[in-house]
Design a protein around this motif. Sequence first.
Motif, mmCIF file in Angstrom:
data_model
loop_
_atom_site.group_PDB
_atom_site.id
_atom_site.type_symbol
_atom_site.label_atom_id
_atom_site.label_comp_id
_atom_site.label_asym_id
_atom_site.label_seq_id
_atom_site.Cartn_x
_atom_site.Cartn_y
_atom_site.Cartn_z
ATOM 1 N N SER A 61 -57.774 -10.031 -32.571
ATOM 2 C CA SER A 61 -56.969 -8.813 -32.570
ATOM 3 C C SER A 61 -55.592 -9.058 -33.185
ATOM 4 O O SER A 61 -54.893 -8.102 -33.540
ATOM 5 C CB SER A 61 -56.797 -8.282 -31.143
ATOM 6 N N SER A 62 -55.207 -10.326 -33.303
ATOM 7 C CA SER A 62 -53.905 -10.687 -33.863
ATOM 8 C C SER A 62 -54.101 -11.783 -34.910
ATOM 9 O O SER A 62 -53.914 -12.974 -34.626
ATOM 10 C CB SER A 62 -52.960 -11.166 -32.749
ATOM 11 N N PRO A 63 -54.480 -11.403 -36.127
ATOM 12 C CA PRO A 63 -54.773 -12.409 -37.159
ATOM 13 C C PRO A 63 -53.624 -13.377 -37.415
ATOM 14 O O PRO A 63 -53.851 -14.572 -37.645
ATOM 15 C CB PRO A 63 -55.062 -11.564 -38.406
ATOM 16 N N GLU A 64 -52.374 -12.887 -37.357
ATOM 17 C CA GLU A 64 -51.245 -13.746 -37.704
ATOM 18 C C GLU A 64 -51.125 -14.942 -36.756
ATOM 19 O O GLU A 64 -50.745 -16.039 -37.187
ATOM 20 C CB GLU A 64 -49.932 -12.960 -37.665
ATOM 21 N N ILE A 65 -51.462 -14.735 -35.481
ATOM 22 C CA ILE A 65 -51.362 -15.834 -34.517
ATOM 23 C C ILE A 65 -52.404 -16.892 -34.812
ATOM 24 O O ILE A 65 -52.122 -18.098 -34.794
ATOM 25 C CB ILE A 65 -51.524 -15.311 -33.074
ATOM 26 N N GLY A 72 -50.955 -24.913 -39.054
ATOM 27 C CA GLY A 72 -50.568 -26.208 -38.512
ATOM 28 C C GLY A 72 -51.612 -27.290 -38.705
ATOM 29 O O GLY A 72 -51.312 -28.479 -38.514
ATOM 30 N N ARG A 73 -52.842 -26.889 -39.077
ATOM 31 C CA ARG A 73 -53.937 -27.849 -39.243
ATOM 32 C C ARG A 73 -54.342 -28.045 -40.702
ATOM 33 O O ARG A 73 -55.239 -28.836 -40.974
ATOM 34 C CB ARG A 73 -55.154 -27.337 -38.458
ATOM 35 N N THR A 74 -53.736 -27.310 -41.625
ATOM 36 C CA THR A 74 -54.185 -27.304 -43.017
ATOM 37 C C THR A 74 -53.026 -27.587 -43.965
ATOM 38 O O THR A 74 -51.859 -27.559 -43.580
ATOM 39 C CB THR A 74 -54.823 -25.957 -43.383
ATOM 40 N N LYS A 75 -53.386 -27.835 -45.237
ATOM 41 C CA LYS A 75 -52.390 -28.215 -46.241
ATOM 42 C C LYS A 75 -52.287 -27.243 -47.401
ATOM 43 O O LYS A 75 -51.197 -27.008 -47.916
ATOM 44 C CB LYS A 75 -52.730 -29.614 -46.788
ATOM 45 N N ARG A 76 -53.422 -26.695 -47.854
ATOM 46 C CA ARG A 76 -53.379 -25.946 -49.112
ATOM 47 C C ARG A 76 -54.004 -24.556 -49.056
ATOM 48 O O ARG A 76 -53.652 -23.690 -49.832
ATOM 49 C CB ARG A 76 -54.064 -26.743 -50.232
ATOM 50 N N ILE A 77 -54.938 -24.323 -48.164
ATOM 51 C CA ILE A 77 -55.644 -23.043 -48.140
ATOM 52 C C ILE A 77 -54.660 -21.909 -47.868
ATOM 53 O O ILE A 77 -53.768 -22.013 -47.028
ATOM 54 C CB ILE A 77 -56.771 -23.064 -47.076
ATOM 55 N N ARG A 78 -54.792 -20.807 -48.620
ATOM 56 C CA ARG A 78 -53.911 -19.661 -48.412
ATOM 57 C C ARG A 78 -54.404 -18.847 -47.216
ATOM 58 O O ARG A 78 -55.612 -18.776 -46.953
ATOM 59 C CB ARG A 78 -53.851 -18.805 -49.675
ATOM 60 N N LEU A 79 -53.474 -18.215 -46.528
ATOM 61 C CA LEU A 79 -53.746 -17.621 -45.220
ATOM 62 C C LEU A 79 -53.429 -16.139 -45.248
ATOM 63 O O LEU A 79 -52.290 -15.741 -45.486
ATOM 64 C CB LEU A 79 -52.873 -18.312 -44.160
ATOM 65 N N GLY A 80 -54.445 -15.311 -44.997
ATOM 66 C CA GLY A 80 -54.212 -13.874 -45.078
ATOM 67 C C GLY A 80 -54.972 -13.086 -44.034
ATOM 68 O O GLY A 80 -55.875 -13.580 -43.368
ATOM 69 N N SER A 81 -54.582 -11.837 -43.907
ATOM 70 C CA SER A 81 -55.322 -10.895 -43.070
ATOM 71 C C SER A 81 -56.364 -10.199 -43.929
ATOM 72 O O SER A 81 -56.259 -10.170 -45.148
ATOM 73 C CB SER A 81 -54.373 -9.851 -42.469
ATOM 74 N N GLN A 96 -42.211 -9.067 -40.535
ATOM 75 C CA GLN A 96 -41.600 -10.199 -39.848
ATOM 76 C C GLN A 96 -42.637 -11.241 -39.444
ATOM 77 O O GLN A 96 -42.391 -12.448 -39.557
ATOM 78 C CB GLN A 96 -40.831 -9.711 -38.618
ATOM 79 N N ARG A 97 -43.787 -10.788 -38.969
ATOM 80 C CA ARG A 97 -44.815 -11.746 -38.559
ATOM 81 C C ARG A 97 -45.325 -12.550 -39.751
ATOM 82 O O ARG A 97 -45.517 -13.763 -39.667
ATOM 83 C CB ARG A 97 -45.960 -11.017 -37.859
ATOM 84 N N PHE A 98 -45.542 -11.871 -40.873
ATOM 85 C CA PHE A 98 -46.066 -12.582 -42.030
ATOM 86 C C PHE A 98 -44.996 -13.395 -42.749
ATOM 87 O O PHE A 98 -45.310 -14.432 -43.342
ATOM 88 C CB PHE A 98 -46.765 -11.607 -42.981
ATOM 89 N N SER A 99 -43.744 -12.969 -42.711
ATOM 90 C CA SER A 99 -42.693 -13.812 -43.285
ATOM 91 C C SER A 99 -42.497 -15.065 -42.439
ATOM 92 O O SER A 99 -42.197 -16.146 -42.968
ATOM 93 C CB SER A 99 -41.381 -13.028 -43.412
ATOM 94 N N THR A 100 -42.694 -14.950 -41.130
ATOM 95 C CA THR A 100 -42.647 -16.123 -40.258
ATOM 96 C C THR A 100 -43.812 -17.053 -40.560
ATOM 97 O O THR A 100 -43.649 -18.285 -40.647
ATOM 98 C CB THR A 100 -42.668 -15.697 -38.786
ATOM 99 N N LEU A 101 -45.007 -16.491 -40.718
ATOM 100 C CA LEU A 101 -46.170 -17.288 -41.082
ATOM 101 C C LEU A 101 -45.956 -17.969 -42.430
ATOM 102 O O LEU A 101 -46.334 -19.133 -42.629
ATOM 103 C CB LEU A 101 -47.417 -16.394 -41.131
ATOM 104 N N ASP A 102 -45.332 -17.256 -43.368
ATOM 105 C CA ASP A 102 -45.073 -17.831 -44.684
ATOM 106 C C ASP A 102 -44.156 -19.043 -44.570
ATOM 107 O O ASP A 102 -44.373 -20.066 -45.245
ATOM 108 C CB ASP A 102 -44.451 -16.769 -45.582
#
Length: 256
Positions: A61-65, A72-81, A96-102
Amino acid sequence: MTMKIELGLDTFGDVTADASGRLLPHAQVIRNVIEEATFADELGVDFIGLGEHHRGDFAISSPEIVLAAIAGRTKRIRLGSAVTVLSSDDPIRVFQRFSTLDAASHGRAEVILGRGSFTESFPLFGYELNQYEALFEEKLDLFAALLKQEPVTWEGSTRPPLIDQDVFPPIENGRLKTWIGVGGSPDSVVRAARYGLPLMLAIIGGDPNRFAPYVDLYHRAFDQMGQPVQIWIMTETLTLLLITLMLRQKYTAICW
């Protein structure tokens, strides 16, 4: 023109069964998704997208989390909703959530904004379904303003106005990669072009040839503005992908 293909994965965090046929707990499904994404990163997969749902058959229900845990476990794969249901969310909080994730992922965050194929989030968060179109239109307009990363002055009918409002944290480099997810609406295709945002076509099933007119429409809209086109194709099978790519060979295609 050289056509670039990137490969990725997407999931809603479907609640599956164990070897005995019993449904897995939602918590275990989320942990499994994190492990799968970690393995995908090790294999060189380019992207993972997590869908947002608020129903019992999907765990995320919360993809960003979940994406932050993957970061924290990966190096290169891009992360999206895939996708973020913007209509029933707050555009500022989404940014704000996605800029924090970025920041946490060193620039790997991407957001795909959509209206969603299910509507359970509307009553859950207190929105009326008769505002389905208006909510997305206005919230996308505000989100597009946030992408400029400058003080925002904005006014609409679905929330109080903003006057020279700063939003933090900013994106460290460039701007937040933002897509518009489209499942088959010409109006949505034109909307993506109007805001200068790349298009995500979701081919969940059926004949991919029916999406060719949307690709053509998007090209025509961008040709009028003199901007480069970028389209992703989201398919369930490689066969659908290959057929779709043959429909149009002049755009950048990314699929999962």
